[in-house]
Enzyme design. Structure first.
Site, PDB file in Angstrom:
ATOM      1  N   CYS A  81     -52.440  29.477  20.618  1.00  0.00           N
ATOM      2  CA  CYS A  81     -51.854  28.373  21.390  1.00  0.00           C
ATOM      3  C   CYS A  81     -52.898  27.818  22.376  1.00  0.00           C
ATOM      4  O   CYS A  81     -53.925  27.322  21.952  1.00  0.00           O
ATOM      5  CB  CYS A  81     -50.569  28.807  22.064  1.00  0.00           C
ATOM      6  SG  CYS A  81     -49.565  27.395  22.653  1.00  0.00           S
ATOM      7  N   HIS A 191     -47.696  29.879  17.431  1.00  0.00           N
ATOM      8  CA  HIS A 191     -47.615  31.262  17.925  1.00  0.00           C
ATOM      9  C   HIS A 191     -47.331  32.190  16.742  1.00  0.00           C
ATOM     10  O   HIS A 191     -46.186  32.316  16.320  1.00  0.00           O
ATOM     11  CB  HIS A 191     -46.484  31.400  18.949  1.00  0.00           C
ATOM     12  CG  HIS A 191     -46.794  30.837  20.286  1.00  0.00           C
ATOM     13  ND1 HIS A 191     -47.434  31.552  21.268  1.00  0.00           N
ATOM     14  CD2 HIS A 191     -46.543  29.618  20.811  1.00  0.00           C
ATOM     15  CE1 HIS A 191     -47.567  30.800  22.352  1.00  0.00           C
ATOM     16  NE2 HIS A 191     -47.039  29.617  22.089  1.00  0.00           N
ATOM     17  N   GLU A 193     -47.199  35.372  16.749  1.00  0.00           N
ATOM     18  CA  GLU A 193     -46.358  36.482  17.211  1.00  0.00           C
ATOM     19  C   GLU A 193     -44.891  36.097  17.343  1.00  0.00           C
ATOM     20  O   GLU A 193     -44.023  36.963  17.478  1.00  0.00           O
ATOM     21  CB  GLU A 193     -46.895  37.031  18.542  1.00  0.00           C
ATOM     22  CG  GLU A 193     -46.545  36.236  19.782  1.00  0.00           C
ATOM     23  CD  GLU A 193     -47.364  34.969  19.985  1.00  0.00           C
ATOM     24  OE1 GLU A 193     -47.202  34.317  21.028  1.00  0.00           O
ATOM     25  OE2 GLU A 193     -48.172  34.632  19.091  1.00  0.00           O
TER      26      GLU A 193
END
Length: 212
Positions: A81, A191, A193
Site C-alpha cells: 500500500c 493489501h 494481508e
C-alpha cells in the site's frame, strides 16, 4: 526463512504479522533499523499519508538502513500500500510549496492523486478490484488467475517512469498500477494481508521466490 516486517510506527503491522504466521514462516517484527539485517527478506507496510510515513522513517533512521539492506546487501523487499508508494522517487501527497516529498527511490516514478491522473470515480478507491498481471512471468502472481480480486484502500497511485516496472494493473476509471517490481524490490498497491487466499498466495510467492 525469517521475514522481517518493518515496524516504523504505522498501523497495519499486526495484520501482516498474522498473515505470515498463517503461512507458517518465521515473522520478525523489526522495530529498530539496526535489526533489519537479521531478516532474510523484508516487508514494508504503510497506511495513511505519504509525507507522514517519510517523517517516521527519517525519525527512526530507517531510510539509510533500508538502502543499506536493499541496495548494499540485495535483500528482497515487498512494499504494501503506502509502503509500495514509498518505493517511488517522490509523491505529491504532503508536498510543500509544490515541492514533492522525496521517497526511497527504489522504483523510478512518482505518486500522484487519482483525480490528478484523470480518475473521475469516487476517491478514495476502497474495496475489491480485479487485478491483471502485466508480466505473466513474474513469480509474485504465480498460479493467480487473471481478474482475481484484491482489496484496495488508497487515494494516490504509483505512476512508474518505466512501463516495464509495472507488473500488474487494475481499473478504477483509469488504469491504476496494482504492483511494481524493480529487480529484487516489489510493491503492491492492494493489501495482500487483507485479500483472503489470493493475497496470502502473493505473500507466499514473494517469500518462496528465487530472490528470498
Amino acid at each position: 526463512m525469517i521475514v522481517g516486517v518493518v515496524d516504523y510506527g504505522v498501523g497495519n503491522v499486526g495484520s501482516v504479522m498474522r498473515a505470515l504466521e498463517v503461512l507458517r514462516v518465521t515473522p520478525l517484527l523489526v522495530n529498530r533499523a539496526t535489526d533489519m539485517h537479521a531478516a532474510d527478506c523484508l516487508i514494508l507496510p504503510g497506511v495513511g499519508n505519504f509525507a507522514d510515513c517519510v517523517r517516521m522513517l527519517e525519525a527512526g533512521q530507517w531510510i539509510t538502513a533500508l538502502k543499506e539492506e536493499v541496495v548494499g546487501y540485495n535483500k528482497p523487499l515487498l512494499g504494501v500500500c503506502v509502503g509500495m508508494q514509498l518505493l517511488a522517487d517522490s509523491s505529491t501527497e504532503g508536498a510543500v510549496n509544490g515541492e514533492p516529498v522525496k521517497g526511497l527511490g527504489f522504483v523510478s516514478g512518482q505518486v500522484k492523486h487519482l483525480a490528478a491522473m484523470g480518475c473521475q470515480f469516487r476517491v478514495p478507491h476502497v474495496g475489491w478490484n480485479a487485478v491483471n498481471s502485466a508480466q505473466a512471468q513474474d513469480h509474485l502472481f504465480h498460479e493467480i488467475p487473471p481478474e482475481t480480486d484484491f482489496y484496495f484502500v488508497h487515494s494516490y497511485a504509483f505512476e512508474a517512469k518505466n512501463a516495464a516496472d509495472v507488473i500488474a494493473t487494475t481499473q478504477h476509471g483509469i488504469t491504476v498500477t496494482a504492483a511494481v517490481r524493480r529487480g529484487h524490490v516489489w510493491g503492491t498497491q492492494f493489501h495482500p494481508e487483507k485479500s483472503s487466499k489470493a493475497g496470502f498466495k502473493v505473500l507466499k510467492n514473494f517469500i518462496e521466490g528465487p530472490s528470498c
